[in-house]
Every structure is written in C-alpha cells, then in structure tokens.
Motif scaffolding. Structure first.
Motif, PDB file in Angstrom:
ATOM      1  N   ALA A 108     -23.476 -66.383 -40.109  1.00 51.04           N
ATOM      2  CA  ALA A 108     -22.961 -65.296 -39.252  1.00 51.04           C
ATOM      3  C   ALA A 108     -22.867 -65.772 -37.817  1.00 51.04           C
ATOM      4  O   ALA A 108     -21.844 -65.596 -37.150  1.00 51.04           O
ATOM      5  N   SER A 109     -23.942 -66.421 -37.362  1.00 49.52           N
ATOM      6  CA  SER A 109     -23.972 -66.818 -35.961  1.00 49.52           C
ATOM      7  C   SER A 109     -23.016 -67.969 -35.683  1.00 49.52           C
ATOM      8  O   SER A 109     -22.289 -67.967 -34.684  1.00 49.52           O
ATOM      9  N   ALA A 110     -22.943 -68.961 -36.604  1.00 51.30           N
ATOM     10  CA  ALA A 110     -22.046 -70.101 -36.376  1.00 51.30           C
ATOM     11  C   ALA A 110     -20.587 -69.664 -36.371  1.00 51.30           C
ATOM     12  O   ALA A 110     -19.778 -70.166 -35.596  1.00 51.30           O
ATOM     13  N   LEU A 111     -20.250 -68.696 -37.207  1.00 48.38           N
ATOM     14  CA  LEU A 111     -18.852 -68.303 -37.347  1.00 48.38           C
ATOM     15  C   LEU A 111     -18.390 -67.300 -36.288  1.00 48.38           C
ATOM     16  O   LEU A 111     -17.249 -67.347 -35.850  1.00 48.38           O
ATOM     17  N   PHE A 112     -19.265 -66.380 -35.902  1.00 45.81           N
ATOM     18  CA  PHE A 112     -18.757 -65.231 -35.142  1.00 45.81           C
ATOM     19  C   PHE A 112     -19.387 -64.984 -33.776  1.00 45.81           C
ATOM     20  O   PHE A 112     -18.932 -64.091 -33.056  1.00 45.81           O
ATOM     21  N   SER A 113     -20.433 -65.731 -33.413  1.00 43.76           N
ATOM     22  CA  SER A 113     -21.125 -65.360 -32.171  1.00 43.76           C
ATOM     23  C   SER A 113     -20.232 -65.516 -30.934  1.00 43.76           C
ATOM     24  O   SER A 113     -20.501 -64.925 -29.892  1.00 43.76           O
ATOM     25  N   LYS A 114     -19.151 -66.287 -31.081  1.00 44.44           N
ATOM     26  CA  LYS A 114     -18.207 -66.465 -29.971  1.00 44.44           C
ATOM     27  C   LYS A 114     -17.621 -65.123 -29.504  1.00 44.44           C
ATOM     28  O   LYS A 114     -17.271 -64.942 -28.346  1.00 44.44           O
ATOM     29  N   TRP A 115     -17.493 -64.165 -30.439  1.00 47.21           N
ATOM     30  CA  TRP A 115     -16.800 -62.910 -30.099  1.00 47.21           C
ATOM     31  C   TRP A 115     -17.703 -61.677 -30.012  1.00 47.21           C
ATOM     32  O   TRP A 115     -17.226 -60.566 -29.802  1.00 47.21           O
ATOM     33  N   GLY A 116     -18.989 -61.870 -30.236  1.00 46.18           N
ATOM     34  CA  GLY A 116     -19.860 -60.686 -30.181  1.00 46.18           C
ATOM     35  C   GLY A 116     -21.250 -61.023 -30.686  1.00 46.18           C
ATOM     36  O   GLY A 116     -21.661 -62.174 -30.620  1.00 46.18           O
ATOM     37  N   SER A 117     -21.957 -60.024 -31.205  1.00 51.23           N
ATOM     38  CA  SER A 117     -23.313 -60.300 -31.680  1.00 51.23           C
ATOM     39  C   SER A 117     -23.241 -60.701 -33.146  1.00 51.23           C
ATOM     40  O   SER A 117     -22.515 -60.101 -33.940  1.00 51.23           O
ATOM     41  N   ALA A 118     -23.990 -61.740 -33.493  1.00 55.21           N
ATOM     42  CA  ALA A 118     -23.956 -62.237 -34.867  1.00 55.21           C
ATOM     43  C   ALA A 118     -25.254 -62.962 -35.169  1.00 55.21           C
ATOM     44  O   ALA A 118     -25.706 -63.790 -34.388  1.00 55.21           O
ATOM     45  N   GLY A 119     -25.842 -62.630 -36.290  1.00 58.11           N
ATOM     46  CA  GLY A 119     -27.086 -63.301 -36.683  1.00 58.11           C
ATOM     47  C   GLY A 119     -27.829 -62.496 -37.723  1.00 58.11           C
ATOM     48  O   GLY A 119     -27.289 -61.510 -38.250  1.00 58.11           O
TER      49      GLY A 119
END
Ligand SMILES: [Mn+2]
Length: 459
Positions: A409-420
């Motif tokens: 989750a964090s590797a794929l999406f943290s660029k655009w918001g909260s992810a983890g």
C-alpha cells in the motif's frame, strides 16, 4: 467438610477461620508454639497445641480425602513430616500452604498441594487499591469540573465510532445527564453502517453540529479524541479530554486524561463509573463492551490487562444478542448491488484478486468487501477499490506470508495520500484528482485499469 489447619503462628487464626467459614468443623493445630492467653478465636474452633508433628499424632486425626488442610508456615521445614504423611495416604486431603517467604512450599510435585505467598498476594491487592484511589480522584476531579455547568457538549470524532459513542453514553451516566443537557456531538457525521446500527439499537443520538454551534455550551469535553484532531484553530476551547490516542498538545484543558496504555477509551470511562459507584445499566454495559470489542478487535489488538478487566466486568450485564446485531449490520439492496457488481467484474490473476466497486455512497462497503475477498477462489492477496467523496480508496488483504499488505500500500500509493497498514490488512486513501493528473487519465475506467496494472506489476 472438616478443615485441619497447622500453624506455627497465631496471627493467622482469623484468616484461617474465614477460609473455613463453610466447614463442619475446624481444628487449628498450633505447632511448636503455645497459645497466648487471651488470643482470640471463635468458640467453634477446636484449638490444639502440638510440640511437633509426628506420624502418630497425625494418624489420630483420622483425616481423609474429603477434608481440607491449611498450613500457615513461618518455618516451612517444621511441616515436612505432615507432607510426608499425606504423601503416603491413599486418599489425601488437598493442602493450601500460606507463607510469607519467597519460594514454593516443598510439595515435591504433589498435585494436591498449592502454596500462596501472602506478601505477594496482599501486595497485589494493595497495589490495586492505590490505582483505584487514583482513578477515584481523577473521576471526582472530572465530575467536579462539570457538575455545575448548564449544558455540556460531549464531542467525539468526525465519524464517531463505537468507542466514542459508548464514552458519550458513559459520561452522560457519570454526570447524571441526558441527551438534552449533555448531548453527544460530532463535527462530521456518522456514516459507517455498524455505527449507525449501534446508535439505532441503543436508541441514542449523535448530533452533527458546526463549530459555532458549540458556543451555546458551558463546557466542552472530548472523548476518544483530542483537541488537536480538530485542527490548529478549531474555534472552540475544550475543558476536558479523555482519550487513549497518542497525546497531542492541549494544555488549555482543565482536565486531561490521555493514556495510550488503554485499548479503548470505554475502558477508562468504565473505570471512572466503577470508581464513583455509578450504576451501569444493561444498555450502558452493552455500549461500553462493544466500544472495547471494536477498538481492540475483540481483545486481539492493543488490549491491556485493564481492557480485559473491564471486558470481564461488563460481559455479564451486556446484551450479547444486541452486540451481534451491531457487529453484523445487514446489507440493504443497494449495498448488495455494489457487492454483486464488484464480484461479477472481479479480476483474478493467480492468487491475486482485484475488486473494483466504482463510485460508492458509503465507504464501509470497501472494508466489508475486502474482508470477504479472501474467501473468493484461490485469492490470498487482494485489493478492493472504491471512489468515495473524491477519494480513491484501496483496501488490501493478505494471507500470504511473502506479501506485506502495508508495504505494498505504502510503496504504491503514498505519493498521492495516506497509505500503509499491517501485514494482513492495509489501506490507501488518495486524491482521485491527483492520481488522474499524474497519469493524464480522465475516465474512471482508465483509473481502474491503471490501479489494477500498477498492483499486478508490483507483485
Ligand atoms: Mn477509541
């Protein structure tokens, strides 16, 4: 049942008599000591004096397996002949040895002997009392701060969860208030199905208000949330804070009890109520128990011994059927439609399952479908996506030891918001617009393709 108590001290006679309260007969055998003149004992107690313990004297007592033996020992070795004697009996009575020295009574592995370190046991009781005094003091402080206020706002999170709602009800009970004089408020709205079900079943209300509406209240208390949650300048001042989340800065509050060692704020509120002797109704017990259950995933996550204690205390009173109904709210026709559509259009690649809900009206559909996703086909790693209020939400589930959902989750999406998240479950909540612009996408089905492709490429 007869009790035989062997003691080389007199000061436990009352304790022994209390232990043997339900007995047919109590024999206290003072061993190696003489009874002091005037020493108190109940007239029903038979008091014997032995210089030492011998097999002959023990045989005369005619003990059998239906009796009970208590040993109150200062000098443990004095009682060795007793243990030897009991070991040779065909049907020996159980033995409870009370000591104030460290270490176990020499029982040589006998199954019918148990020993208690009285210093340690008493210490545990007294330590608990210290804590109770502390809780009583704190609860009293909170009560005194609020008791004379006209109207009290009980403010919870922006999308109140069961812990927050239960604390609201608990605080109303603590202060002897109702929904008019101390309403449960939110600056957001209750949206999740489980939470709406809780409010409906408990026949309570959570009122949605604007920050300026809080001016009509004399006091504001936040439960299961702290002032910093509402932003740097929320436009109101908080008087009391009760919460279990990591502490923020709220020095302006006259009362603050923030403790991350609790799995649920409901546990803290339950302790207040118990400390002040407030009656906990079936409805309130149900709410608090459910608050603890949901915040700790039924005591599996982040629960402390205090949560276990509160759970244990609330369980007998709470309405367990009602809790089942809160925890498993029904899907209505529209929600069922989302489920069916997403499952029909599922994409299963090996053991990776991709589910797309499209635009949805409530975001709790996503975790519910995500929980279900691991039961579909061979899936062991799943992504369940939906678009809610301009945000793209991707919920991951993993039963695969090699695939850490949180890391993906964090590797794929943290660029655009909260992810983890954790290994087994994780979530990304990102701006749909930002995601679209990054890739020059315009349509939602393009987004679906992109998200699906991104995850596939990564795994
Ligand atoms: Mn909570």
């Amino acid at each position: 049942m007869r009790y035989f108590a062997f003691a080389d001290r007199e000061d436990h006679i009352r304790l022994i008599e209390d232990l043997a309260k339900a007995s047919d007969a109590l024999f206290i055998i003072l061993t190696g000591i003489k009874r002091r003149a005037g020493a108190a004992n109940s007239p029903d107690t038979a008091l014997l004096e032995w210089d030492d313990i011998t097999a002959e004297a023990l045989a005369d007592l005619d003990m059998d397996g239906r009796d009970r033996v208590i040993v109150s020992a200062l000098e443990q070795k004095r009682f060795a002949p007793l243990i030897e004697f009991l070991k040779k009996m065909d049907s020996a009575p159980p033995v409870l040895a009370m000591m104030e020295t460290e270490g176990k009574f020499p029982s040589a592995g006998a199954l019918n002997i148990s020993s208690v370190d009285l210093t340690e046991a008493t210490g545990n009781i007294l330590r608990r009392e210290w804590r109770l005094i502390e809780i009583k003091r704190r609860a009293g402080e909170l009560y005194n701060l609020l008791k004379d206020a006209g109207k009290i706002a009980i403010l919870t999170q922006n999308d109140p969860d069961p812990d927050g709602i239960a604390c609201g009800l608990g605080l109303q009970a603590l202060l002897g208030r109702n929904r008019t004089t101390a309403p449960i408020l939110t600056l957001g709205n209750v949206t999740r199905n489980e939470n709406l079900a809780m409010i409906r079943l408990l026949k309570t209300t959570v009122r949605a208000v604007e920050p300026e509406d809080l001016r009509e209240f004399d006091r504001i208390v936040t439960v299961d949330v702290q002032p910093h949650y509402f932003g740097p300048d929320p436009g109101f001042t908080v008087d009391a804070v009760i919460d279990h989340h990591p502490p923020g800065n709220h020095s302006e509050a006259a009362f603050s009890d923030v403790n991350i060692h609790y799995g649920a704020t409901s546990t803290m509120v339950h302790e207040y109520l118990s400390a002040l002797g407030v009656k906990i109704t079936r409805r309130l017990a149900t709410a608090l128990l459910y608050g603890i259950m949901t915040d700790t995933m039924r005591l599996e996550r982040g629960a402390s011994s205090r949560d276990f204690e509160a759970f244990d205390a609330l369980w007998p009173t709470a309405d367990k059927d009602m809790i089942s109904n809160m925890a498993r709210p029904r899907l209505n026709a529209e929600e069922l439609g989302y489920f069916v559509r997403a499952i029909k259009r599922r994409r299963l690649m090996g053991d990776f399952l991709f589910l797309w809900l499209g635009r949805i009206k409530r975001d709790d559909i996503i975790p519910r479908l995500a929980d279900f996703s691991l039961q579909i086909g061979e899936a062991s790693f799943t992504a369940t996506c939906g678009v809610f209020r301009g945000e793209l939400i991707v919920s991951f589930r993993s039963m695969d030891a090699e695939r850490n959902a949180g890391a993906y989750a964090s590797a794929l999406f943290s660029k655009w918001g909260s992810a983890g998240g954790h290994h087994s479950m994780a979530k990304a909540v990102i701006s749909l617009q930002a995601f679209k612009s990054s890739f020059g996408l315009t349509r939602l089905d393009e987004v679906r393709e992109k998200v699906s492709r991104m995850i596939e490429d990564k795994i």
